[in-house]
Design a protein around this motif. Structure first.
Motif, PDB file in Angstrom:
ATOM      1  N   LEU A  33     -60.225  54.518  -2.841  1.00 50.57           N
ATOM      2  CA  LEU A  33     -60.312  53.568  -3.945  1.00 50.57           C
ATOM      3  C   LEU A  33     -61.758  53.362  -4.369  1.00 50.57           C
ATOM      4  O   LEU A  33     -62.057  53.299  -5.569  1.00 50.57           O
ATOM      5  CB  LEU A  33     -59.679  52.237  -3.527  1.00 50.57           C
ATOM      6  N   TRP A  34     -62.658  53.259  -3.409  1.00 52.02           N
ATOM      7  CA  TRP A  34     -64.067  53.098  -3.755  1.00 52.02           C
ATOM      8  C   TRP A  34     -64.550  54.280  -4.607  1.00 52.02           C
ATOM      9  O   TRP A  34     -65.205  54.097  -5.630  1.00 52.02           O
ATOM     10  CB  TRP A  34     -64.919  52.974  -2.498  1.00 52.02           C
ATOM     11  N   GLN A  35     -64.193  55.480  -4.180  1.00 48.14           N
ATOM     12  CA  GLN A  35     -64.652  56.664  -4.911  1.00 48.14           C
ATOM     13  C   GLN A  35     -64.021  56.743  -6.300  1.00 48.14           C
ATOM     14  O   GLN A  35     -64.669  57.165  -7.258  1.00 48.14           O
ATOM     15  CB  GLN A  35     -64.332  57.928  -4.111  1.00 48.14           C
ATOM     16  N   ALA A  36     -62.769  56.298  -6.430  1.00 43.00           N
ATOM     17  CA  ALA A  36     -62.113  56.301  -7.740  1.00 43.00           C
ATOM     18  C   ALA A  36     -62.818  55.384  -8.721  1.00 43.00           C
ATOM     19  O   ALA A  36     -62.831  55.643  -9.927  1.00 43.00           O
ATOM     20  CB  ALA A  36     -60.652  55.884  -7.589  1.00 43.00           C
TER      21      ALA A  36
ATOM     22  N   PRO B  65     -70.178  56.328   0.076  1.00 42.40           N
ATOM     23  CA  PRO B  65     -71.352  56.080   0.908  1.00 42.40           C
ATOM     24  C   PRO B  65     -71.081  56.074   2.406  1.00 42.40           C
ATOM     25  O   PRO B  65     -72.003  55.881   3.206  1.00 42.40           O
ATOM     26  CB  PRO B  65     -71.791  54.687   0.450  1.00 42.40           C
ATOM     27  N   SER B  66     -69.843  56.270   2.831  1.00 40.31           N
ATOM     28  CA  SER B  66     -69.428  56.005   4.207  1.00 40.31           C
ATOM     29  C   SER B  66     -70.004  57.007   5.201  1.00 40.31           C
ATOM     30  O   SER B  66     -70.231  58.177   4.895  1.00 40.31           O
ATOM     31  CB  SER B  66     -67.901  56.024   4.308  1.00 40.31           C
ATOM     32  N   ARG B  67     -70.194  56.540   6.410  1.00 37.35           N
ATOM     33  CA  ARG B  67     -70.615  57.410   7.517  1.00 37.35           C
ATOM     34  C   ARG B  67     -69.453  58.257   8.015  1.00 37.35           C
ATOM     35  O   ARG B  67     -69.592  59.447   8.252  1.00 37.35           O
ATOM     36  CB  ARG B  67     -71.167  56.554   8.650  1.00 37.35           C
ATOM     37  N   PHE B  68     -68.291  57.637   8.175  1.00 42.57           N
ATOM     38  CA  PHE B  68     -67.118  58.341   8.694  1.00 42.57           C
ATOM     39  C   PHE B  68     -66.253  58.765   7.509  1.00 42.57           C
ATOM     40  O   PHE B  68     -65.669  57.930   6.833  1.00 42.57           O
ATOM     41  CB  PHE B  68     -66.320  57.432   9.635  1.00 42.57           C
ATOM     42  N   GLN B  69     -66.162  60.068   7.275  1.00 42.63           N
ATOM     43  CA  GLN B  69     -65.471  60.564   6.089  1.00 42.63           C
ATOM     44  C   GLN B  69     -64.413  61.613   6.434  1.00 42.63           C
ATOM     45  O   GLN B  69     -64.176  62.557   5.700  1.00 42.63           O
ATOM     46  CB  GLN B  69     -66.476  61.154   5.093  1.00 42.63           C
TER      47      GLN B  69
ATOM     48  N   LEU C 243     -54.995  53.551  -9.085  1.00 41.99           N
ATOM     49  CA  LEU C 243     -56.110  53.988  -9.902  1.00 41.99           C
ATOM     50  C   LEU C 243     -56.448  55.415  -9.503  1.00 41.99           C
ATOM     51  O   LEU C 243     -56.769  55.673  -8.340  1.00 41.99           O
ATOM     52  CB  LEU C 243     -57.325  53.080  -9.692  1.00 41.99           C
ATOM     53  N   ALA C 244     -56.351  56.330 -10.489  1.00 44.77           N
ATOM     54  CA  ALA C 244     -56.464  57.763 -10.174  1.00 44.77           C
ATOM     55  C   ALA C 244     -55.422  58.078  -9.104  1.00 44.77           C
ATOM     56  O   ALA C 244     -54.250  57.781  -9.285  1.00 44.77           O
ATOM     57  CB  ALA C 244     -57.879  58.108  -9.751  1.00 44.77           C
ATOM     58  N   GLU C 245     -55.840  58.631  -7.964  1.00 49.41           N
ATOM     59  CA  GLU C 245     -54.880  58.936  -6.901  1.00 49.41           C
ATOM     60  C   GLU C 245     -54.921  57.900  -5.778  1.00 49.41           C
ATOM     61  O   GLU C 245     -54.271  58.072  -4.753  1.00 49.41           O
ATOM     62  CB  GLU C 245     -55.144  60.325  -6.351  1.00 49.41           C
ATOM     63  N   ALA C 246     -55.685  56.846  -5.979  1.00 45.36           N
ATOM     64  CA  ALA C 246     -55.823  55.815  -4.952  1.00 45.36           C
ATOM     65  C   ALA C 246     -54.855  54.677  -5.211  1.00 45.36           C
ATOM     66  O   ALA C 246     -54.581  54.320  -6.365  1.00 45.36           O
ATOM     67  CB  ALA C 246     -57.250  55.297  -4.923  1.00 45.36           C
ATOM     68  N   GLN C 247     -54.347  54.089  -4.145  1.00 47.85           N
ATOM     69  CA  GLN C 247     -53.450  52.946  -4.239  1.00 47.85           C
ATOM     70  C   GLN C 247     -53.922  51.833  -3.313  1.00 47.85           C
ATOM     71  O   GLN C 247     -54.534  52.094  -2.263  1.00 47.85           O
ATOM     72  CB  GLN C 247     -52.019  53.331  -3.851  1.00 47.85           C
ATOM     73  N   GLN C 248     -53.657  50.602  -3.704  1.00 53.87           N
ATOM     74  CA  GLN C 248     -53.914  49.439  -2.850  1.00 53.87           C
ATOM     75  C   GLN C 248     -52.771  48.460  -2.996  1.00 53.87           C
ATOM     76  O   GLN C 248     -52.457  48.021  -4.101  1.00 53.87           O
ATOM     77  CB  GLN C 248     -55.229  48.757  -3.222  1.00 53.87           C
ATOM     78  N   ARG C 249     -52.161  48.105  -1.886  1.00 56.25           N
ATOM     79  CA  ARG C 249     -51.107  47.097  -1.906  1.00 56.25           C
ATOM     80  C   ARG C 249     -51.717  45.721  -1.683  1.00 56.25           C
ATOM     81  O   ARG C 249     -52.667  45.557  -0.908  1.00 56.25           O
ATOM     82  CB  ARG C 249     -50.059  47.378  -0.831  1.00 56.25           C
ATOM     83  N   PHE C 250     -51.152  44.718  -2.369  1.00 59.02           N
ATOM     84  CA  PHE C 250     -51.564  43.330  -2.231  1.00 59.02           C
ATOM     85  C   PHE C 250     -50.380  42.494  -1.763  1.00 59.02           C
ATOM     86  O   PHE C 250     -49.237  42.744  -2.149  1.00 59.02           O
ATOM     87  CB  PHE C 250     -52.069  42.769  -3.561  1.00 59.02           C
TER      88      PHE C 250
END
Length: 280
Positions: free
Chosen positions: A88-91, A97-101, A36-43
């Motif tokens: 992925l969250w941002q996409a 919202p994360s503290r560590f970015q 999604l956009a430039e984010a990927q997630q493997r399942f």
């Protein structure tokens, strides 16, 4: 394109899940990738099966709510091989919202259970048929254990090279290790036997279930409490002592809680793996 020639044996000529950008088979089994956009997630495909949930009474540093009982999961499901990333969250959500970015491959944190429900709704709206959700507590532990019966999927104890946790507080007399004081990028520590990363430590992971007492009798496809004001968290975090990152350890919190210790992992289904479906 298939990951290797063996994948063609297990996957249909026309892939039935239109959102998948890649799929195949490797030493851990079937996998599929969402893009999604430039984010990927493997399942990873998690096959149906049975296991003994919670901890045996002789497990060191266990808690009383870890009542052992037999669980059967009658249907397989797809589970993300890592916690959801900030990318992925941002996409999907358009914000971070994360503290560590430090980098987009870090797990998203400071997301409440309620926030995740909104994220899932938007993700499913964009990708019809995806059926993204949180795993149940039973599905989470089954995948975390990956066929093991020890306190950790790595065995009787852990090292800081395997798990991102508070290494100054090791488990059951283990050796002290590094305390990183923050999250690490997903997939950067060793996978469990089913190819799932950071099931122990890094960030606590929300489950779908409400928190409640375990039954003592065998269960089929259990779901947690339908009412109540606490949701289940699993896996421990970068701040957790060793006992909290065990496969059986349970934690609970209100669905509105946000902090830098908490993220989540996507599940899909239930359904059947691509290799056992007829072409669409």
């Amino acid at each position: 394109m298939f990951a290797d020639d063996r994948a063609a044996i297990f996957l249909p000529e026309r892939f039935p899940l239109r959102w998948a950008s890649a799929w195949g088979e490797d030493e851990y089994g079937l996998w599929m990738t969402l893009e999604l956009a430039e984010a990927q997630q493997r399942f990873r495909w998690i096959a149906p099966g049975s296991f003994r949930m919670a901890s045996p009474k002789d497990e060191p540093e266990r808690y009383d709510d870890e009542v052992p009982h037999e669980v059967t999961l009658s249907e397989g499901y797809w589970l993300a091989d890592t916690a959801c990333t900030q990318a992925l969250w941002q996409a999907v959500a358009g914000r971070n919202p994360s503290r560590f970015q430090d980098q987009p491959g870090l797990p998203v944190e400071q997301v409440s259970w309620d926030d995740v429900q909104g994220f899932l709704g938007e993700l499913n709206r964009r990708l019809p048929g995806l059926e993204a959700r949180l795993p149940s507590e039973a599905e989470w532990e089954y995948a975390c254990r990956a066929g093991t019966k020890t306190p950790f999927s790595f065995g009787e104890n852990i090292t800081a090279e395997q798990v991102n946790y508070h290494g100054n507080y090791p488990y059951a007399g283990g050796a002290n290790g590094v305390y990183r004081q923050k999250t690490v990028p997903v997939g950067s520590l060793p996978a469990n036997p089913w190819g799932l990363y950071e099931m122990h430590g890094n960030v606590w992971e929300w489950c779908a279930d409400g928190y409640g007492d375990y039954p003592t009798t065998p269960q089929v496809d259990p779901r947690g409490a339908a009412s109540g004001d606490a949701r289940v968290l699993r896996g421990g975090s970068w701040l957790s002592h060793g006992r909290y990152v065990r496969s059986a350890c349970r934690h609970r919190s209100g669905p509105g809680r946000h902090d830098a210790l908490i993220g989540f992992r996507l599940a899909l289904g239930p359904g059947k793996p691509a290799g056992r479906q007829s072409p669409a």
